[in-house]
Design an enzyme around this catalytic site. Structure first.
Site, PDB file in Angstrom:
ATOM      1  NE  ARG A  15      28.183  36.243  87.575  1.00 52.63           N
ATOM      2  CZ  ARG A  15      29.421  36.499  87.145  1.00 52.63           C
ATOM      3  NH1 ARG A  15      29.849  37.739  87.082  1.00 52.63           N
ATOM      4  NH2 ARG A  15      30.212  35.512  86.781  1.00 52.63           N
ATOM      5  NE  ARG A 437     -24.397  43.432  43.334  1.00 51.38           N
ATOM      6  CZ  ARG A 437     -23.534  44.092  42.559  1.00 51.38           C
ATOM      7  NH1 ARG A 437     -22.239  44.017  42.777  1.00 51.38           N
ATOM      8  NH2 ARG A 437     -23.979  44.815  41.559  1.00 51.38           N
TER       9      ARG A 437
END
Ligand code: UD1
Ligand code: CA
Length: 452
Positions: A15, A437
């Site tokens: 079940r 950078r």
């Protein structure tokens, strides 16, 4: 005296509609049968036997490494037949029968049954139900002594009216059980060897039967489908929430916290709604946990503040730290006292020193960060080259400008500064400024493109 605990777990549990054996479905994050094992193994001199059948391999695997033996029940011919499979490994003392799909029986209740059996009696756990449909009924004589259990399908109209039912849980001397089990017959409505038939045998041979009742119905609640599983889960969570509150934890809503594991906690903790605590969690005093946090296998020290929607896993949060909202602390994160982790920050295997801050949109992994460090928004520790992982070390008081990439392995010295937007690939010495950078060029009289 030895206590042999026989845990029945061979049934299919059809079940549940599941590929997972029923007893491995979880309550409070732990398989049902593991609850039974954990509680039963605390009984003195207990030896555990698990009767397996359906999903036997899955059960062996899920329960591997624990001090218990398995008894294989090839065909499920009934509860009596199931217990019989474990008997060859059972000793001389008492046998306690438990069910893998009845997870919340208290250890104290088990102990009471064992104590009864130790006196040469049969201890039976029964309960009165408003609706006894489906259960075996407890049949008592005119002196109120238990004399039999009759299954629903075999019961007469009068017997079905009885509201005292069998929980299935019982204990008795091993010797008597060994004698009676072979005498069971399958001549009944279900064609099964009912364990419950030994009650009449005990009564017939003058063994006293003592029926006791559990502290509450949920203790003996079995799970047959997912509705019952959810009902029992909610009850279990409610119990835990009550314990937390009585132990000094304020819960915004006791119905909206789930504890799936073990918690150790101090006092004056406030937990807002929808918080899930899993595994082993330790929380100190004066901790505030805002809504929607998931905290797994982590430690949070005194005075820390975990803001909404944060996820912690195998993390250590020091005293007075602030974390989140929307922070993700992954395994191996260690925040020293008063560190701050802000929104959309992910950390992994990172030790972050006292008072250091990673406040916005960063990934910090495989890193060792000193104290008083400021990691600017959008900083990424590039720890992985696609094959190996490397470490980033940042000294005390360093300042990492926003949108920097720190390509590991790399060291940033104490007091060093990394300019915003840098891609750092080489070590930066103490107190140095690193600028890595593209240089800015400004082009005057720039002609904007026009539509062709
Ligand atoms: C059983 C009891 C009933 C009691 C009820 C409580 C019997 C005959 N009946 O009925 O009196 O009121 O429990 O819930 O004992 N199992 C095996 N092997 C088997 C059969 C069962 O391991 O061959 C296990 C199942 O996995 C389950 C448990 O035993 O965990 C109970 O079996 P189930 O068939 O559900 O018994 P009930 O009919 O509910
Ligand atoms: Ca059942």
């Amino acid at each position: 005296m030895s206590v042999d605990v026989v845990i029945l777990a061979a049934g299919q549990g059809s079940r549940m509609k599941s590929a997972l054996p029923k007893v491995l479905h979880r309550v409070g994050g732990k398989p049902m049968v593991q609850h039974v094992i954990d509680r039963a193994s605390q009984l003195d001199n207990a030896k555990l036997h698990v009767v397996i059948g359906h999903g036997a391999d899955q059960l062996r695997e899920a329960l591997a490494g624990q001090p218990l033996t398995f008894a294989l029940q090839q065909q499920q011919l009934g509860t009596g037949h199931a217990v019989a499979q474990a008997m060859p490994a059972v000793g001389e003392g008492v046998v306690l029968v438990l069910y893998g799909d009845v997870p919340l029986t208290e250890q104290q209740t088990m102990q009471q049954l064992v104590n009864i059996a130790a006196q040469g009696k049969l201890g039976l756990l029964t309960v009165e139900l408003a609706d006894p449909t489906g259960y075996g009924r407890i049949i008592r004589n005119e002196r109120q002594q238990v004399v039999a259990i009759i299954e629903q399908k075999d019961a007469s109209e009068a017997q079905r009216a009885v509201r005292e039912v069998n929980t299935g849980i019982l204990a008795l001397p091993a010797k008597a059980l060994a004698e009676w089990l072979p005498q069971l017959s399958a001549e009944n409505a279900q064609g099964e060897y009912y364990l419950t038939d030994i009650i009449a045998m005990a009564a017939g041979q003058g063994m006293p039967i003592e029926a006791i009742q559990p502290g509450c119905e949920q203790e003996v609640q079995g799970v047959n489908n997912r509705l019952q599983l959810a009902t029992l889960e909610r009850w279990y969570q409610q119990q835990q929430a009550e314990q937390l509150m009585l132990g000094g934890v304020t819960l915004a809503d006791p119905a909206r916290i789930d504890l799936r594991g073990e918690i150790e906690h101090g006092q004056d903790i406030c937990i807002d709604i929808n918080v899930v605590l899993e595994g082993r969690v330790k929380i100190g005093n004066n901790v505030l946990i805002e809504s929607n946090c998931v905290i797994r296998d982590s430690e949070i020290a005194d005075g820390a503040h975990i803001k909404a929607n944060s996820h912690l896993e195998q993390a250590q949060v020091g005293a007075g730290c602030e974390v989140g909202p929307y922070a993700r602390l992954r395994p191996g994160t260690e925040l020293a006292d008063k560190a701050k982790i802000g929104n959309f920050v992910e950390t992994k295997k990172a030790r972050i020193g006292p008072g250091s801050k990673v406040n916005h949109l960063s990934y910090v992994g495989d890193s060792l960060i000193g104290q008083g460090v400021n990691i600017g928004a959008g900083t990424i520790t590039c720890n992985y080259d696609g094959v190996n992982k490397f470490r980033t070390e940042i000294g005390d008081g360093a300042f990492i400008g926003s949108n920097s990439s720190l390509v590991a392995p790399v060291q940033i010295g104490a007091g060093a500064t990394v300019a915003a937007g840098s891609t750092v690939t080489k070590a930066v010495a103490d107190d140095e400024l690193a600028v890595a950078r593209g240089k800015q060029r400004n082009i005057s009289s720039w002609q904007k493109p026009r539509k062709a």
